[in-house]
Design an enzyme around this catalytic site. Sequence first.
Site, PDB file in Angstrom:
ATOM      1  CG  ASP A  10     -30.821  31.938 -10.015  1.00 19.20           C
ATOM      2  OD1 ASP A  10     -30.057  31.932 -10.848  1.00 19.20           O
ATOM      3  OD2 ASP A  10     -30.838  32.077  -8.996  1.00 19.20           O
ATOM      4  CG  ASP A  14     -24.416  34.228  -6.972  1.00 17.04           C
ATOM      5  OD1 ASP A  14     -25.221  35.138  -7.433  1.00 17.04           O
ATOM      6  OD2 ASP A  14     -24.700  32.728  -6.909  1.00 17.04           O
TER       7      ASP A  14
HETATM    8  C1  DGJ Z   1     -28.168  32.337  -7.472  1.00 17.16           C
HETATM    9  C2  DGJ Z   1     -28.455  33.642  -7.440  1.00 17.16           C
HETATM   10  O1  DGJ Z   1     -27.242  34.321  -8.001  1.00 17.16           O
HETATM   11  C3  DGJ Z   1     -28.416  34.363  -6.064  1.00 17.16           C
HETATM   12  O2  DGJ Z   1     -28.700  36.046  -6.195  1.00 17.16           O
HETATM   13  C4  DGJ Z   1     -29.751  33.815  -5.681  1.00 17.16           C
HETATM   14  O3  DGJ Z   1     -30.940  34.397  -6.437  1.00 17.16           O
HETATM   15  C5  DGJ Z   1     -29.805  32.209  -5.353  1.00 17.16           C
HETATM   16  N1  DGJ Z   1     -29.335  31.653  -6.586  1.00 17.16           N
HETATM   17  C6  DGJ Z   1     -31.084  31.933  -5.055  1.00 17.16           C
HETATM   18  O4  DGJ Z   1     -31.059  30.658  -4.912  1.00 17.16           O
END
Ligand code: DGJ
Length: 734
Positions: free
Chosen positions: A486, A556
């Site tokens: 991430d 997201d």
């Molecule tokens: C952002 C990501 O897109 C989410 O899926 C998740 O992993 C969060 N970060 C975790 O902090």
Amino acid sequence: MSITITHPQNSKITTQAVIRTKNTMYALGIFADRFPVHLYYGKKSRSADLTYRSWGSAFSPYYPEYGDSYMATTVSSEFPTFGMGDFRAAAIRVRDLSTGSDATEFSFRRMKKYKGRVAINAPIYGELPYAEADENTETLEMILDDAVTGCELHLYYTVFPESDVIARHMTLINKGKTPVSLEKCMSLCLDIPDTKYGLDLISTYGAHARERHVDRYKLSYGVHRITSRRGASSHMENPCILLCHPKATEERGEAYGFNIVYSGDFLDELEVDPSKKTRVLIGLGDETFSWRLEAGESFTSPEAVMTYSAHGIGEVSRNFHRFTRDHILPPEPFERRPVVLNSWEAFYFNIDGKLMEDFAAGAAEVGMDMPVMDDGWFGERRHDRAGLGDWYPHPSLFPDGLKAFVERAKAKGVKFGIWIEPEMVNPDSDLYRAHPEWALAAPGRVPLESRQQLVLDMGNPAVVDYLSDSFATCFKDVPLDYFKWDMNRHLSPVYSNVLPPERQKEASFRHMCGVYELFRRLHALFPNAMIENCSGGGGRYDLGMMKYSTQIWCSDNTDPVSRTYIQYGSTLGYPTATMSCHVANHGSSIEDPRKLNYGFRVALNGPLGYELNILGASDTAKATMSGQIEEYRAYEHLILRGDFYRLLDPFACGRYAYYFASADSRELLVTYLQNHGDPQKTVYTLRISRAIAGVTYKDTISGKTFTGEELRKGISVESDTEGLYAVMWHLVAE
Ligand code: DGJ
């Protein structure tokens, strides 16, 4: 052979090179044995016009010996330089630091062609990502030099004939005695002749949770810049652009596609000059880059790619899809792509070893392959204010360690994945307390936070070493199968404590080189594991990341209605095999059969996953999900490797329809998705151009049969009065 080099007689063009791919042709020439000029890019044809033209006009500077037969600002150039007569945007600008002059000029020396390709070496840490060659790949290399600075310029054209893609990059070598500074570095230039109607630009833009929304408008006079200054390709911008005839559709009209194999600050610069010719430049973002070259040093640009089709924007997308699958993506790590069950939307930070073991058991029960423990398992990371940078398992969450925990989870009959965010540090972390100087921050200015975190300076080798050592120690002997990598903030300000003042504009590029190096080290440490890339969803949905990641978390935003737009936009430049699509639980939507079905149908656009608390799901919902996974497995080969055709554009009509075709066109998977209800029912016709005339297809879902002719004319689908309505046809030749 894809490349031919000739030396025309009695012509101002003394050397000519023609590149041929399956359906396209590209030609360049050398004017007066000195200047590389562009001659043609388009449909492969014997009658293509390869004539050199200089449309000399007043107020255009010229070299006295060539007069108006070569005026830099009025010719189609292969790689225009700054400050020597071409007033349009330049591909390269080199500052002679001994005089301060930016006037940049290169003269042709020689060209050669060879099988295969050269690697793209980064000035630090090894390599930049680039497309892998196969047995059909050939390269044209042109070498130019500059008598004043002593610099040598190498231009590379690497040809991927099967996907109609030409990749381009450049290397600048300072063979002089004094330092120079590379002030602008583009990888590709294409001068497109004036068309009667002009060109439309198609690009994608967005925000966190609203990635890759499609924009299409007619390019008018002037300079148009799509650029990222965020240190990431980002949610807001994307380097992939298309240019097309204003009337071009999915299946008709001329179209070009451009992209770059890079994940940091990029620049797509388009200039329509007063004579209505269009220059396209793809390369490094020029506001956040320069590079100092001491005598003997060299710099190589990232690789840019281009494609062309005479048959619409759909074909341009498919060229890029094929190219990315065949030459960019890493080899498939497993026999089949695992169906992921991610813990983030299920529990956020409230996870522990016991819960994750139950989660793994829940995944196994419904036939999911890969439970993934998302954020919250390490350091003091019980919320997003602490812990980033401290890569050790939180002891109270895993009392007997990570290895024993992962082994127990996998004993439920699943693979196991884990979340990491390597490039970041929370001010509240042991790492930051020990090494505040490792974070990017401008001298004397407050370190700007975003999601309570700072960015580590990946251009500092000590940082990359710390991270790879941390992961090697933390995951030693832990049988992990997957990493979700991430990246949750952008870079500003960008200042590196390990660079002298005159090299600060190198920091952003150096950072990116360090990120790629860490990807390679992680792959080397865990050669059998798969990496899924993520940046707050799809904030680094680019070819650079695809080189190291099998798939990318697309957004997201897991609401299926929003997803139809994001997924449609993502397919413009990227194959569906990269587009990680999860079914999520909004409220208790998985307990509503219509919503669960719609979420699944929307997710069938890419590798399937789930993002929900399986432990709280009813037996009915679980049984439905098991059935969904079985159904996905029946279509998976088409979703991951089929040819993709867009039919209905959700931005235009609130409906998204598309199909996948097998290579031999004997298997087709058609999907119609309707987000909103239609009070007055409407009939849509879905034309399946890949259906073969004379063949009968049976729909394995409804049992109905269709002739190829009927499918080509179009399947009729009646809209529904209610939204969240999906219809699919799985058509198999009898
Ligand atoms: C952002 C990501 O897109 C989410 O899926 C998740 O992993 C969060 N970060 C975790 O902090």
